[in-house]
Design an enzyme around this catalytic site. Structure first.
Site, PDB file in Angstrom:
ATOM      1  N   GLU A 119       0.792  -1.238   0.000  1.00  0.00           N
ATOM      2  CA  GLU A 119       0.000   0.000   0.000  1.00  0.00           C
ATOM      3  C   GLU A 119       0.828   1.293   0.000  1.00  0.00           C
ATOM      4  O   GLU A 119       0.639   2.162   0.853  1.00  0.00           O
ATOM      5  CB  GLU A 119      -0.958  -0.009   1.202  1.00  0.00           C
ATOM      6  N   GLU A 158      -6.084 -10.819  -1.406  1.00  0.00           N
ATOM      7  CA  GLU A 158      -6.893 -10.612  -0.193  1.00  0.00           C
ATOM      8  C   GLU A 158      -8.365 -10.600  -0.566  1.00  0.00           C
ATOM      9  O   GLU A 158      -9.108  -9.672  -0.241  1.00  0.00           O
ATOM     10  CB  GLU A 158      -6.487  -9.300   0.505  1.00  0.00           C
TER      11      GLU A 158
HETATM   12  O1  G3I Z   1      -3.514  -7.119  18.948  1.00  0.00           O
HETATM   13  C1  G3I Z   1      -4.788  -6.772  19.500  1.00  0.00           C
HETATM   14  C2  G3I Z   1      -5.104  -7.708  20.596  1.00  0.00           C
HETATM   15  O2  G3I Z   1      -4.151  -7.557  21.613  1.00  0.00           O
HETATM   16  C3  G3I Z   1      -6.509  -7.397  21.093  1.00  0.00           C
HETATM   17  O3  G3I Z   1      -6.867  -8.349  22.065  1.00  0.00           O
HETATM   18  C4  G3I Z   1      -7.530  -7.451  19.954  1.00  0.00           C
HETATM   19  C5  G3I Z   1      -8.927  -7.073  20.427  1.00  0.00           C
HETATM   20  O4  G3I Z   1      -9.655  -6.427  19.409  1.00  0.00           O
HETATM   21  O5  G3I Z   1      -7.118  -6.551  18.971  1.00  0.00           O
HETATM   22  C6  G3I Z   1      -5.857  -6.914  18.422  1.00  0.00           C
HETATM   23  O6  G3I Z   1      -5.491  -6.125  17.361  1.00  0.00           O
HETATM   24  C7  G3I Z   1      -6.268  -6.235  16.180  1.00  0.00           C
HETATM   25  C8  G3I Z   1      -5.441  -6.947  15.093  1.00  0.00           C
HETATM   26  O7  G3I Z   1      -6.120  -6.911  13.847  1.00  0.00           O
HETATM   27  C9  G3I Z   1      -5.155  -8.400  15.432  1.00  0.00           C
HETATM   28  O8  G3I Z   1      -6.324  -9.126  15.596  1.00  0.00           O
HETATM   29  C10 G3I Z   1      -6.591  -4.822  15.728  1.00  0.00           C
HETATM   30  O9  G3I Z   1      -7.474  -4.234  16.659  1.00  0.00           O
HETATM   31  C11 G3I Z   1      -7.213  -4.829  14.344  1.00  0.00           C
HETATM   32  O10 G3I Z   1      -7.354  -3.501  13.873  1.00  0.00           O
HETATM   33  C12 G3I Z   1      -6.328  -5.578  13.380  1.00  0.00           C
HETATM   34  O11 G3I Z   1      -6.984  -5.610  12.145  1.00  0.00           O
HETATM   35  C13 G3I Z   1      -6.209  -6.121  11.050  1.00  0.00           C
HETATM   36  C14 G3I Z   1      -6.004  -5.013  10.023  1.00  0.00           C
HETATM   37  O12 G3I Z   1      -5.306  -5.547   8.911  1.00  0.00           O
HETATM   38  C15 G3I Z   1      -5.188  -3.873  10.604  1.00  0.00           C
HETATM   39  O13 G3I Z   1      -4.827  -2.962   9.650  1.00  0.00           O
HETATM   40  C16 G3I Z   1      -7.029  -7.241  10.418  1.00  0.00           C
HETATM   41  O14 G3I Z   1      -7.115  -8.338  11.332  1.00  0.00           O
HETATM   42  C17 G3I Z   1      -6.351  -7.710   9.125  1.00  0.00           C
HETATM   43  O15 G3I Z   1      -7.230  -8.562   8.433  1.00  0.00           O
HETATM   44  C18 G3I Z   1      -6.074  -6.505   8.231  1.00  0.00           C
HETATM   45  O16 G3I Z   1      -5.378  -6.963   7.084  1.00  0.00           O
HETATM   46  C19 G3I Z   1      -5.059  -5.968   6.098  1.00  0.00           C
HETATM   47  C20 G3I Z   1      -3.844  -6.460   5.347  1.00  0.00           C
HETATM   48  O17 G3I Z   1      -2.805  -6.741   6.239  1.00  0.00           O
HETATM   49  C21 G3I Z   1      -3.405  -5.445   4.287  1.00  0.00           C
HETATM   50  N1  G3I Z   1      -4.480  -5.103   3.399  1.00  0.00           N
HETATM   51  C22 G3I Z   1      -5.715  -4.685   4.040  1.00  0.00           C
HETATM   52  C23 G3I Z   1      -6.177  -5.734   5.044  1.00  0.00           C
HETATM   53  C24 G3I Z   1      -7.478  -5.334   5.648  1.00  0.00           C
HETATM   54  O18 G3I Z   1      -7.320  -4.151   6.389  1.00  0.00           O
END
Ligand code: G3I
Length: 380
Positions: free
Chosen positions: A163, A268
């Site tokens: 990105e 994705e």
């Molecule tokens: O690490 C914390 C954890 O400690 C906590 O208990 C939990 C409770 O909500 O949150 C955890 O963090 C989350 C993390 O995923 C791991 O589960 C974040 O809040 C959450 O925002 C994060 O979201 C990820 C997102 O990227 C962040 O940008 C999604 O799972 C993941 O699917 C998404 O993947 C991205 C690709 O890497 C790049 N392209 C876009 C795609 C979708 O955004």
């Protein structure tokens, strides 16, 4: 492409061994083991993958693990290899989950993706705090060195940069751009190649069906080709909806990158079925729509997906996979962003707490109509 075929042959062999074992193992669900699988259906067309979360990697979600092993021949770590988890403090690496992820892929003969080396999101806090540019660059080099060396010969493809472009085709004014200058993408691709010359090196982004953004990536690919910087492919994230992008727009992406001389991977893939009234498309994670949280209009299927929408989703996947098969000579891999609807990131984005249905498996780990339609796509 040779590598793809070899891996697929190996995976098939592995599947046969598993099936033979399962015949005498009554604990394995027969419906999951003996039905036709996605990976056998698209054998020799493209890798078919899934992004897997930490629970699956650590063996805490056996049902997802079984689906992944039975259906897919490629894996991507949804979060576990991202900077904030793997190097939370300067030079303090936590490889535990990543090592188990890679081992899972090796044990099952899969095409293993490293996601992602350089991304402005989910970065460690210390990187935001690093004000000295030389220090910043040496952190980046150290990070890439440690990861690529550790998994050399094991991780098959790296999302080297994720990105880096804005919608208008300009380079994103990211922390990497600010600290390392406009050649940072080339710099990190060169470093990754030096560390593992055999690995496939991918540039990954969303909204590449939009010409301005796609053209910027194509220009970068051309520049890399002209100056001898290795780039193996472009990852098209494919966070799409029921009505966008059109099949023609997706086809144009495939043609354009093919002409530019790189393979295309749909990295994705998921299809949101929920309202998108702001014409919000893509995957920019920083957009905030918290004012819509709890609004029933924005969350129309809290209990289950009505049949007619499930059918729309199934037909949409059918059309998309028909196109993928048509162009399978140009496509390296198709990866779903998740395994079941239960854990899809789209339940929490762009509005937290919605119930979305974007994947091929439902919340009870059962395959959906969309799964069956994908398997109906003719492959010869
Ligand atoms: O690490 C914390 C954890 O400690 C906590 O208990 C939990 C409770 O909500 O949150 C955890 O963090 C989350 C993390 O995923 C791991 O589960 C974040 O809040 C959450 O925002 C994060 O979201 C990820 C997102 O990227 C962040 O940008 C999604 O799972 C993941 O699917 C998404 O993947 C991205 C690709 O890497 C790049 N392209 C876009 C795609 C979708 O955004």
């Amino acid at each position: 492409m040779k590598k793809k075929t070899n891996r697929i042959i190996f995976s098939s062999y592995f599947l046969i061994v598993i099936c033979l074992f399962s015949c005498v193992n009554t604990n394995v669900s027969s419906s999951q083991t003996f039905t036709k699988s996605l990976k056998s259906h698209f054998e020799n067309k493209f890798f078919i993958g899934a992004a897997i979360n930490e629970s699956t990697i650590l063996g805490k979600d056996d049902k997802s693990y079984q689906i992944v092993n039975n259906q897919f021949n490629s894996i991507t770590p949804e979060n576990s290899l991202k900077w904030m988890y793997i190097q939370p403090k300067p030079n303090q690496f936590d490889f535990n989950t990543a090592d188990q992820y890679v081992q899972m892929g090796l044990d099952n003969g899969m095409y293993i993706i490293g996601h992602a080396l350089v991304w402005h999101a989910q970065l460690a806090e210390f990187m935001q705090e690093t004000k000295n540019k030389n220090e910043f660059r040496s952190h980046v080099e150290n990070h890439i060195n440690r990861l690529v060396k550790r998994y050399k010969g094991k991780i098959d493809a790296w999302d080297v940069v994720n990105e880096a472009f804005e919608e208008d085709g300009k380079l994103r004014n990211s922390i990497f751009y600010k600290n390392m200058g406009e050649n940072y993408i080339e710099e990190v691709f060169k470093l990754a190649e030096k560390l593992d010359p055999e690995a496939d090196l991918i540039y990954n982004d969303y909204n590449l069906y939009k010409p301005k953004k796609r053209n910027a990536v194509i220009e970068m690919v051309k520049q890399f080709k002209a100056n001898g910087t290795k780039i193996s492919g472009v990852g098209v994230q494919a966070h799409w909806g029921l009505n966008y992008p059109t099949i023609d727009e997706i086809e144009q992406i495939i043609y354009d990158f093919h002409i530019a001389g790189v393979s295309v991977s749909f990295t994705e893939l998921d299809i949101s079925v929920l309202p998108n009234p702001w014409e919000l498309v893509g995957a920019e994670v920083n957009q905030n729509f918290s004012k819509f949280e709890g609004d029933p209009k924005m969350n129309p299927y809290p209990d289950n997906l009505p049949n007619e929408v499930a059918l729309k989703l199934a037909n949409r996947y059918y059309d998309i996979f028909r196109l993928f098969v048509k162009h399978s000579d140009k496509i390296e891999r198709v990866t779903f962003w998740g395994v079941t609807d239960k854990y899809s990131w789209l339940n929490d984005w762009p509005i937290k707490g919605r119930i979305n249905y974007p994947l091929l498996y439902d919340r009870s780990y059962k395959s959906k109509e969309a799964y069956r339609k994908v398997l109906q796509v003719k492959t010869n």
